[in-house]
Design a protein around this motif. Structure first.
Motif, PDB file in Angstrom:
ATOM      1  N   LEU A  95       0.847  -1.184   0.000  1.00 56.07           N
ATOM      2  CA  LEU A  95       0.000   0.000   0.000  1.00 56.07           C
ATOM      3  C   LEU A  95       0.883   1.235   0.000  1.00 56.07           C
ATOM      4  O   LEU A  95       1.921   1.264   0.659  1.00 56.07           O
ATOM      5  CB  LEU A  95      -0.898   0.020   1.242  1.00 56.07           C
ATOM      6  CG  LEU A  95      -1.834  -1.178   1.441  1.00 56.07           C
ATOM      7  CD1 LEU A  95      -2.544  -1.083   2.778  1.00 56.07           C
ATOM      8  CD2 LEU A  95      -2.847  -1.255   0.316  1.00 56.07           C
ATOM      9  N   GLU A  99      -2.706   5.207   1.240  1.00 55.52           N
ATOM     10  CA  GLU A  99      -3.579   4.070   1.553  1.00 55.52           C
ATOM     11  C   GLU A  99      -3.324   3.550   2.967  1.00 55.52           C
ATOM     12  O   GLU A  99      -4.267   3.186   3.670  1.00 55.52           O
ATOM     13  CB  GLU A  99      -3.365   2.945   0.537  1.00 55.52           C
ATOM     14  CG  GLU A  99      -3.869   3.280  -0.857  1.00 55.52           C
ATOM     15  CD  GLU A  99      -3.465   2.224  -1.869  1.00 55.52           C
ATOM     16  OE1 GLU A  99      -4.303   1.903  -2.729  1.00 55.52           O
ATOM     17  OE2 GLU A  99      -2.323   1.730  -1.819  1.00 55.52           O
ATOM     18  N   GLN A 102      -5.030   5.896   5.338  1.00 55.86           N
ATOM     19  CA  GLN A 102      -6.474   5.653   5.314  1.00 55.86           C
ATOM     20  C   GLN A 102      -6.816   4.379   6.087  1.00 55.86           C
ATOM     21  O   GLN A 102      -7.787   4.346   6.843  1.00 55.86           O
ATOM     22  CB  GLN A 102      -6.972   5.519   3.871  1.00 55.86           C
ATOM     23  CG  GLN A 102      -6.985   6.819   3.105  1.00 55.86           C
ATOM     24  CD  GLN A 102      -7.346   6.602   1.639  1.00 55.86           C
ATOM     25  OE1 GLN A 102      -7.203   5.507   1.097  1.00 55.86           O
ATOM     26  NE2 GLN A 102      -7.811   7.666   0.996  1.00 55.86           N
ATOM     27  N   ARG A 103      -6.011   3.344   5.883  1.00 59.00           N
ATOM     28  CA  ARG A 103      -6.234   2.065   6.575  1.00 59.00           C
ATOM     29  C   ARG A 103      -6.078   2.253   8.091  1.00 59.00           C
ATOM     30  O   ARG A 103      -6.897   1.790   8.875  1.00 59.00           O
ATOM     31  CB  ARG A 103      -5.242   1.029   6.042  1.00 59.00           C
ATOM     32  CG  ARG A 103      -5.210  -0.267   6.803  1.00 59.00           C
ATOM     33  CD  ARG A 103      -6.288  -1.199   6.370  1.00 59.00           C
ATOM     34  NE  ARG A 103      -6.145  -2.427   7.151  1.00 59.00           N
ATOM     35  CZ  ARG A 103      -7.080  -3.308   7.292  1.00 59.00           C
ATOM     36  NH1 ARG A 103      -8.217  -3.150   6.666  1.00 59.00           N
ATOM     37  NH2 ARG A 103      -6.893  -4.367   8.014  1.00 59.00           N
TER      38      ARG A 103
END
Length: 169
Positions: A95, A99, A102-103
């Motif tokens: 990622l 990302e 965000q995760r």
């Protein structure tokens, strides 16, 4: 072939058998075949791995080992690589930093919404002060010395991953 005295041979001699396909003769006429992955230095127990439709792992207790015979050595790097990867977690998805952020935010929010105390410490999440979740924030990325909390949080994150409710994978 090594005859009796397996536990007495010691770690330096056991190294000769590592990463080789062996036949282990144990008590009561039992015979086990597989790739010798490891030998416990205290008990002399051997860990054998067999590759078939699924990977099978068998431990033969050191006191029961009567003989160990080398059938063949790993003739390619692929077999050695497969042996080393038997107990490794599945590879994490790659990622990008956005990302991952965000995760992390999604996992933090989801834990907070479920009334689980969580705070950010750098790039990691700290849960209830006793568990750490590192990137990429999946069940495999949890660490804790408290096995009960570790198991519960891993199951919760695993369930959340499976349903993918609000968490980017």
């Amino acid at each position: 072939m090594m005859q009796c005295g397996w536990p007495l041979m010691g770690p330096l001699r056991w190294l000769h058998y590592l990463n080789k396909e062996v036949k282990v003769r144990a008590g009561k006429g039992e015979e086990h075949r597989g790739w010798l992955l490891s030998v416990d230095p205290v008990s002399a127990s051997v860990v054998l791995v067999s590759f078939g439709e699924a990977v099978a792992v068998r431990v033969v207790m050191g006191h029961a080992v009567e003989a160990v015979e080398v059938l063949r050595a790993a003739d390619d790097d692929e077999t050695a690589k497969r042996l080393r990867s038997v107990f490794l977690p599945p590879p994490s998805p790659c990622l990008d930093p956005k990302e991952l952020r965000q995760r992390r935010d999604a996992v933090r929010r989801w834990l907070q919404e479920n009334r689980i105390p969580v705070e950010e410490e750098g790039e990691e999440l700290k849960v209830a002060g006793v568990l750490t979740i590192a990137a990429p924030y999946s069940a495999h990325d949890c660490r804790s010395s408290n096995q009960i909390i570790l198991d519960r949080i891993q199951r919760l994150i695993g369930i959340q991953d499976c349903t993918n409710q609000g968490l980017p994978l």
